[in-house]
Design a protein around this motif. Structure first.
Motif, PDB file in Angstrom:
ATOM      1  N   SER A 425       3.474  -5.575   1.715  1.00  0.00           N
ATOM      2  CA  SER A 425       2.621  -4.536   2.283  1.00  0.00           C
ATOM      3  C   SER A 425       3.368  -3.237   2.521  1.00  0.00           C
ATOM      4  O   SER A 425       2.869  -2.143   2.239  1.00  0.00           O
ATOM      5  CB  SER A 425       2.000  -5.022   3.588  1.00  0.00           C
ATOM      6  OG  SER A 425       1.213  -6.167   3.378  1.00  0.00           O
ATOM      7  N   ARG A 426       4.579  -3.331   3.048  1.00  0.00           N
ATOM      8  CA  ARG A 426       5.288  -2.121   3.432  1.00  0.00           C
ATOM      9  C   ARG A 426       5.708  -1.301   2.216  1.00  0.00           C
ATOM     10  O   ARG A 426       5.968  -0.102   2.330  1.00  0.00           O
ATOM     11  CB  ARG A 426       6.498  -2.485   4.292  1.00  0.00           C
ATOM     12  CG  ARG A 426       6.990  -1.309   5.118  1.00  0.00           C
ATOM     13  CD  ARG A 426       8.066  -1.673   6.091  1.00  0.00           C
ATOM     14  NE  ARG A 426       8.457  -0.514   6.878  1.00  0.00           N
ATOM     15  CZ  ARG A 426       9.523  -0.460   7.663  1.00  0.00           C
ATOM     16  NH1 ARG A 426      10.294  -1.530   7.771  1.00  0.00           N
ATOM     17  NH2 ARG A 426       9.824   0.616   8.332  1.00  0.00           N
ATOM     18  N   SER A 428       3.881  -0.382  -0.014  1.00  0.00           N
ATOM     19  CA  SER A 428       2.779   0.512  -0.382  1.00  0.00           C
ATOM     20  C   SER A 428       2.915   1.881   0.258  1.00  0.00           C
ATOM     21  O   SER A 428       2.131   2.783  -0.052  1.00  0.00           O
ATOM     22  CB  SER A 428       1.444  -0.108   0.043  1.00  0.00           C
ATOM     23  OG  SER A 428       1.267  -1.377  -0.528  1.00  0.00           O
ATOM     24  N   TYR A 429       3.891   2.049   1.147  1.00  0.00           N
ATOM     25  CA  TYR A 429       4.005   3.278   1.919  1.00  0.00           C
ATOM     26  C   TYR A 429       5.254   4.064   1.507  1.00  0.00           C
ATOM     27  O   TYR A 429       6.235   3.493   1.006  1.00  0.00           O
ATOM     28  CB  TYR A 429       4.091   2.946   3.405  1.00  0.00           C
ATOM     29  CG  TYR A 429       2.860   2.242   3.929  1.00  0.00           C
ATOM     30  CD1 TYR A 429       1.761   2.957   4.366  1.00  0.00           C
ATOM     31  CD2 TYR A 429       2.807   0.853   3.968  1.00  0.00           C
ATOM     32  CE1 TYR A 429       0.630   2.316   4.834  1.00  0.00           C
ATOM     33  CE2 TYR A 429       1.679   0.196   4.426  1.00  0.00           C
ATOM     34  CZ  TYR A 429       0.592   0.924   4.859  1.00  0.00           C
ATOM     35  OH  TYR A 429      -0.534   0.288   5.309  1.00  0.00           O
ATOM     36  N   SER A 700       1.438  14.204   7.854  1.00  0.00           N
ATOM     37  CA  SER A 700       2.753  13.811   7.351  1.00  0.00           C
ATOM     38  C   SER A 700       3.017  14.559   6.046  1.00  0.00           C
ATOM     39  O   SER A 700       2.064  14.883   5.315  1.00  0.00           O
ATOM     40  CB  SER A 700       2.797  12.298   7.088  1.00  0.00           C
ATOM     41  OG  SER A 700       3.995  11.924   6.421  1.00  0.00           O
ATOM     42  N   TRP A 702       3.871  13.242   3.571  1.00  0.00           N
ATOM     43  CA  TRP A 702       3.451  12.277   2.560  1.00  0.00           C
ATOM     44  C   TRP A 702       1.938  12.097   2.506  1.00  0.00           C
ATOM     45  O   TRP A 702       1.434  11.352   1.656  1.00  0.00           O
ATOM     46  CB  TRP A 702       4.099  10.924   2.839  1.00  0.00           C
ATOM     47  CG  TRP A 702       5.600  10.954   2.824  1.00  0.00           C
ATOM     48  CD1 TRP A 702       6.434  11.071   3.894  1.00  0.00           C
ATOM     49  CD2 TRP A 702       6.451  10.888   1.672  1.00  0.00           C
ATOM     50  NE1 TRP A 702       7.747  11.075   3.502  1.00  0.00           N
ATOM     51  CE2 TRP A 702       7.789  10.954   2.126  1.00  0.00           C
ATOM     52  CE3 TRP A 702       6.221  10.780   0.295  1.00  0.00           C
ATOM     53  CZ2 TRP A 702       8.881  10.918   1.272  1.00  0.00           C
ATOM     54  CZ3 TRP A 702       7.306  10.738  -0.555  1.00  0.00           C
ATOM     55  CH2 TRP A 702       8.615  10.805  -0.079  1.00  0.00           C
ATOM     56  N   THR A 720      -2.318  -0.079   9.873  1.00  0.00           N
ATOM     57  CA  THR A 720      -1.457   0.805   9.098  1.00  0.00           C
ATOM     58  C   THR A 720      -0.143   1.065   9.834  1.00  0.00           C
ATOM     59  O   THR A 720       0.942   1.005   9.238  1.00  0.00           O
ATOM     60  CB  THR A 720      -2.180   2.134   8.816  1.00  0.00           C
ATOM     61  OG1 THR A 720      -3.457   1.857   8.217  1.00  0.00           O
ATOM     62  CG2 THR A 720      -1.378   3.017   7.897  1.00  0.00           C
ATOM     63  N   GLU A 723       2.030  -2.045   9.636  1.00  0.00           N
ATOM     64  CA  GLU A 723       2.667  -2.250   8.336  1.00  0.00           C
ATOM     65  C   GLU A 723       3.808  -1.270   8.109  1.00  0.00           C
ATOM     66  O   GLU A 723       4.862  -1.648   7.588  1.00  0.00           O
ATOM     67  CB  GLU A 723       1.629  -2.142   7.220  1.00  0.00           C
ATOM     68  CG  GLU A 723       0.683  -3.323   7.171  1.00  0.00           C
ATOM     69  CD  GLU A 723      -0.168  -3.361   5.914  1.00  0.00           C
ATOM     70  OE1 GLU A 723      -0.795  -4.400   5.691  1.00  0.00           O
ATOM     71  OE2 GLU A 723      -0.201  -2.363   5.167  1.00  0.00           O
ATOM     72  N   ILE A 724       3.627  -0.018   8.503  1.00  0.00           N
ATOM     73  CA  ILE A 724       4.684   0.977   8.325  1.00  0.00           C
ATOM     74  C   ILE A 724       5.934   0.574   9.101  1.00  0.00           C
ATOM     75  O   ILE A 724       7.065   0.699   8.592  1.00  0.00           O
ATOM     76  CB  ILE A 724       4.189   2.362   8.771  1.00  0.00           C
ATOM     77  CG1 ILE A 724       3.157   2.911   7.765  1.00  0.00           C
ATOM     78  CG2 ILE A 724       5.352   3.344   8.922  1.00  0.00           C
ATOM     79  CD1 ILE A 724       2.483   4.192   8.220  1.00  0.00           C
ATOM     80  N   ARG A 741      -3.377   2.255   2.864  1.00  0.00           N
ATOM     81  CA  ARG A 741      -2.267   2.258   1.909  1.00  0.00           C
ATOM     82  C   ARG A 741      -2.510   3.237   0.755  1.00  0.00           C
ATOM     83  O   ARG A 741      -1.611   3.466  -0.049  1.00  0.00           O
ATOM     84  CB  ARG A 741      -2.074   0.854   1.322  1.00  0.00           C
ATOM     85  CG  ARG A 741      -1.766  -0.221   2.347  1.00  0.00           C
ATOM     86  CD  ARG A 741      -1.789  -1.592   1.697  1.00  0.00           C
ATOM     87  NE  ARG A 741      -1.667  -2.674   2.680  1.00  0.00           N
ATOM     88  CZ  ARG A 741      -2.049  -3.931   2.457  1.00  0.00           C
ATOM     89  NH1 ARG A 741      -2.600  -4.250   1.290  1.00  0.00           N
ATOM     90  NH2 ARG A 741      -1.911  -4.842   3.389  1.00  0.00           N
ATOM     91  N   TRP A 744      -1.582   8.238   0.419  1.00  0.00           N
ATOM     92  CA  TRP A 744      -0.264   8.865   0.391  1.00  0.00           C
ATOM     93  C   TRP A 744       0.006   9.474  -0.982  1.00  0.00           C
ATOM     94  O   TRP A 744      -0.602   9.106  -1.981  1.00  0.00           O
ATOM     95  CB  TRP A 744       0.816   7.841   0.751  1.00  0.00           C
ATOM     96  CG  TRP A 744       0.451   7.036   1.948  1.00  0.00           C
ATOM     97  CD1 TRP A 744      -0.109   5.793   1.982  1.00  0.00           C
ATOM     98  CD2 TRP A 744       0.563   7.450   3.316  1.00  0.00           C
ATOM     99  NE1 TRP A 744      -0.346   5.398   3.283  1.00  0.00           N
ATOM    100  CE2 TRP A 744       0.062   6.400   4.122  1.00  0.00           C
ATOM    101  CE3 TRP A 744       1.055   8.606   3.941  1.00  0.00           C
ATOM    102  CZ2 TRP A 744       0.033   6.460   5.503  1.00  0.00           C
ATOM    103  CZ3 TRP A 744       1.021   8.669   5.337  1.00  0.00           C
ATOM    104  CH2 TRP A 744       0.510   7.605   6.096  1.00  0.00           C
TER     105      TRP A 744
END
Length: 823
Positions: A425-426, A428-429, A700, A702, A720, A723-724, A741, A744
């Motif tokens: 999951s992470r 994806s950021y 952000s 991003w 969110t 996960e970040i 996700r 960005w």
């Protein structure tokens, strides 16, 4: 010299009046399961009929062909009689207040109903299949306008019908009432917030403790009852159910998703039924009502937050039924309306009462006159007023039918294992290491961003245009416009809990309608109970809050104004000397001088404090991974004379946010930071899509600009953040959330942000006299959302639009949105 109020906001009225709506309101017939602001969909089985709001109790009538509901909603409290076969409401008896408890006498001739804030139990004669009020049994004498100090909750009648047992929810006691004389003959101590009472055939009385961990046991003694000790069951037990012989006591624990089964002869827990969602934390189903099948071998459990009834087939020893063949496991679920609170079972069917019924719905024809608390029964357009309950009749089928119904529950709740966070999951950021989570107060999307023509806004509902909130507009345009973001909550008590815990407990959900409608109780929903910080907070979710996830992960955390109490509560002073978090870990990581909700303190003061500490982080070369910041002044004080105008309050809030983003964007942390900005709830205004639609800013380098139509809500933002930062989840709602996700960009925009200055002076004050100023003077604004919602909204509307622009009916989810579906 300050200008009169109508001139202060003239520009706002002109902007809104001169701009056409960017989308007309639409509403069509529902064509499929409808989505709730929690993200779940409604797909109830069987026949569904409308009843009054928040039916918290339900009992069968002596004849068996009807049931009696006890309503505990915002706009209406009292008794309703419902035909069991058709669901038709055949009688409604309003009470000034009601709460949880309803029971018949053993001979079927008397109905007892809790009077909640009135400190009474109403006594009705039951004859000819209907109820007639006889009198009330007084638990405590109080002045006419005073709030109750006893607050009767659950009630039960002794087997001989001579004695009524009453859980006194605010007095932490069981009242023993002699029915003949109407006198309280005994009071016995329980743990905090006693909720339900069950009277066994042998005369033993059991009382659950909503704010504790035990069931109190009282046995017959000469002249009354004696305290026989307490049974440890589970955290915050609520609903109780005895089997026919009184040998088994079933005890629901809502926030731990468990049902304890007690052998009443041995006085010990012999089984614990696990009732969580399919995966994730053991919180989010919220078992809160119980019913046994006639043979005693199957237990039905109302799951308030799963919008379902869970079915458990019991083992012989658990049920105390020799031919029971179950294994104490969940056999399946039956889909219900929103927030089921009561369930009854026969051989052929289930009867389910759901507190919030069909969910949110369009309401374009809201009333025009200002409503006061004396007109609570009138239809209106604020969220709590609109909630209505349902009764559902579900024929019972075989195992195959139960499997089909279970699949509907899974689909309706979005219990899709592919959405469960994983190690991937992470990835994806972008490389984000710092999250700043800003929570504001009570605005809808159309109120603030309805003039962004790129997205789905309605300028006729605009309160705060670009001239008043330039930074909100500029940030949305640069970093992304989210026109399908919804808050989970209805008002601030659940708003701050959903925002911090991804969940709101049954204690909160069942007491807020009474508190908000002026029917007593204290504001117990942000870390305090009865205006004190308790050892065990009755409203606290078992899984804790976002900061507890940070504690478990071991990441750096800082709190600015959320869940705080002042060190110095002297309101006569210019500002309390300091603030402290009211939870243990929170207290150690809270900025000592950053204010919580206090409309006398400008948000500029909050921005100053946050920016000063940010500069210290720059000097140290380290910034906390997670920060929570409260910026509350977009709440406003209406037309209260001497207070800032609504536009000035919003301008203050807007400028503070803009200054914070500008300061952050000029630090080395900018590249690795995201700021999420949302409202705790959206109760104080209209919106043409849904009353829960609200502004969301994701700021952000991003963040991908443009218009994002994808559906999201508060708990999706929490998922969110989790996960970040690599955090766990807190409830089923963030565990199965729809994390952002997909918003960005691969290449960051590192340009610093330049703050914009609103055109409205922050010093503008309300000076006008008149009905709105007088009404505002009486609004309770020391704490968020204590003011009458509808009155406050209408004052704001006239302040922004002028006296001649008709107040709109607030709208709920449109047919267009239902058709679009979303994520």
């Amino acid at each position: 010299m300050p200008r009169p109020l109508p001139l202060i906001l003239c520009a706002i009225a002109l902007v809104a009046a001169c701009r056409p709506s960017t989308r007309e309101s639409t509403a069509t017939v529902d064509t499929g399961p409808r989505r709730l602001p929690t993200g779940a969909r409604l797909d109830p089985a069987g026949t569904v009929v409308d009843v009054g709001p928040m039916p918290l109790g339900m009992v069968p009538t002596p004849e068996g062909d009807r049931v009696v509901l006890l309503l505990g909603g915002w706009r209406q409290q009292g008794v309703q009689v419902v035909d069991r076969a058709t669901g038709a409401v055949v009688q409604t008896l309003d009470q000034p207040a009601a709460f949880v408890g309803v029971a018949f006498s053993p001979d079927g001739g008397t109905l007892y109903a809790s009077g909640g804030n009135g400190d009474v139990v109403y006594r009705y004669r039951w004859a000819d299949r209907s109820a007639t009020l006889v009198d009330s049994l007084v638990l405590a004498t109080k002045a006419p306008r005073a709030n109750g100090t006893r607050y009767p909750a659950g009630v039960a009648v002794s087997p001989d019908g001579r004695t009524l047992y009453v859980a006194e929810n605010l007095a932490d006691s069981l009242a023993v009432v002699d029915v003949a004389s109407g006198r309280v003959t005994q009071r016995l101590a329980t743990e905090r917030y006693p909720y339900a009472v069950a009277a066994a055939p042998d005369g033993t009385v059991y009382v659950s403790a909503w704010g504790g961990n035990t069931v109190s046991v009282f046995t017959p003694d000469a002249g009354g009852l004696r305290d026989a000790g307490r049974l440890a069951v589970a955290r915050h037990p609520s609903a109780l159910l005895l089997n026919a012989r009184g040998t088994r006591l079933f005890v629901a624990s809502g926030s731990t998703d468990r049902v304890a089964v007690v052998d009443t002869r041995a006085r010990r827990v012999v089984a614990t039924l696990q009732d969580p969602p399919p995966s994730g934390p053991g919180e989010g189903s919220t078992p809160n009502a119980l019913a046994l099948a006639p043979d005693g071998a199957r237990l039905y459990v109302a799951e308030a937050d799963a919008n379902a009834v869970a079915v458990f087939d019991l083992a012989a020893a658990t049920a105390d039924v020799p031919n029971a063949t179950g294994a104490d496991r969940l056999a399946g679920r039956i889909p219900t309306g929103w927030y089921p609170c009561a369930v009854l079972a026969s051989r052929e069917a289930l009867l389910v009462a759901s507190g919030k019924g069909r969910g949110t719905a369009p309401n374009p024809d809201g009333p025009q006159p200002i409503l006061s608390r004396e007109h609570q029964g009138s239809p209106a357009n604020t969220t709590l007023r609109q909630i209505g309950g349902t009764v559902q009749i579900v024929p019972l089928g075989d195992a195959a039918e139960l499997a089909r119904l279970t699949a509907r529950v899974v689909a309706a709740n979005g219990w899709d294992e592919s959405r469960v966070p994983s190690a991937e999951s992470r990835r994806s950021y972008p490389r984000i290491e710092h999250v700043v989570y800003v929570v504001k107060e009570n605005r809808t999307y159309d109120q603030v961003l309805g003039d962004l023509t790129q997205a789905d806004g309605d300028t006729s509902l605009l309160y705060f245009p670009r001239s008043v909130s330039p930074n909100h507009h500029a940030l949305a345009e640069r970093f992304g416009i989210y026109d399908r973001f919804f808050v989970n909550a209805e008002v601030s008590p659940d708003g701050h809990n959903w925002s911090m815990a991804a969940y709101a407990t049954d204690y909160l959900e069942k007491t807020v309608p009474s508190n908000y409608s002026g029917r007593g109780r204290t504001y117990d929903y942000e870390g305090t109970n009865r205006n004190r910080v308790p050892d065990d907070d009755a409203a606290e979710p078992a899984s804790g809050y976002l900061w507890n996830l940070a504690e478990k992960k071991g990441i750096a955390f800082r709190n600015y104004g959320e869940f705080v109490v002042p060190d110095d509560a002297d309101r006569a002073g210019p500002m309390p000397s300091g603030y402290k978090g009211n939870k243990p870990f929170l207290a150690r990581h809270t900025h000592a001088t950053f204010p919580g909700f206090d409309l006398t303190i400008p948000d500029q003061r909050r921005a100053d404090l946050w920016i000063a500490e940010l500069q210290e982080f720059v000097r140290q070369g380290q910034m906390p991974a997670l920060e929570i910041v409260r910026l509350p002044n977009d709440h406003t004080a209406g037309a209260r004379r001497g207070s800032p105008t609504p536009a000035a309050y919003m301008a203050d809030n807007d400028l503070a946010l803009g200054r914070m983003i500008e300061a952050l964007s000029r630090t080395p942390f900018w590249r690795s930071t995201v700021v999420f900005v949302l409202e705790d709830d959206a109760q104080n205004g209209p919106d043409h899509v849904d009353s829960h639609r609200s502004p969301l800013l994701i700021v952000s380098p991003w963040a991908r600009p443009g218009v994002h139509h994808r559906w999201a809500n508060t708990t999706d933002v929490l998922r969110t953040i989790e996960e970040i930062l690599g955090l766990a989840s807190m409830s089923q709602f963030d565990h199965y959330g729809r994390p952002l996700r997909d918003v960005w960009t691969d290449k960051p925009d590192l340009r610093p942000y330049t703050v914009l200055t609103p055109s409205v002076p922050l010093t503008e004050r309300n000076t006008a006299m008149g009905p709105d100023a007088r009404a505002s003077a009486h609004l309770a604004l020391d704490f968020e959302d204590q003011a009458d919602e509808d009155t406050f909204n209408r004052i704001l509307w006239r302040a922004a639009k002028g006296q001649d622009v008709p107040y709109p009916g607030a709208r709920r989810l449109t047919g267009l949105e239902l058709k679009r579906g979303g994520y």
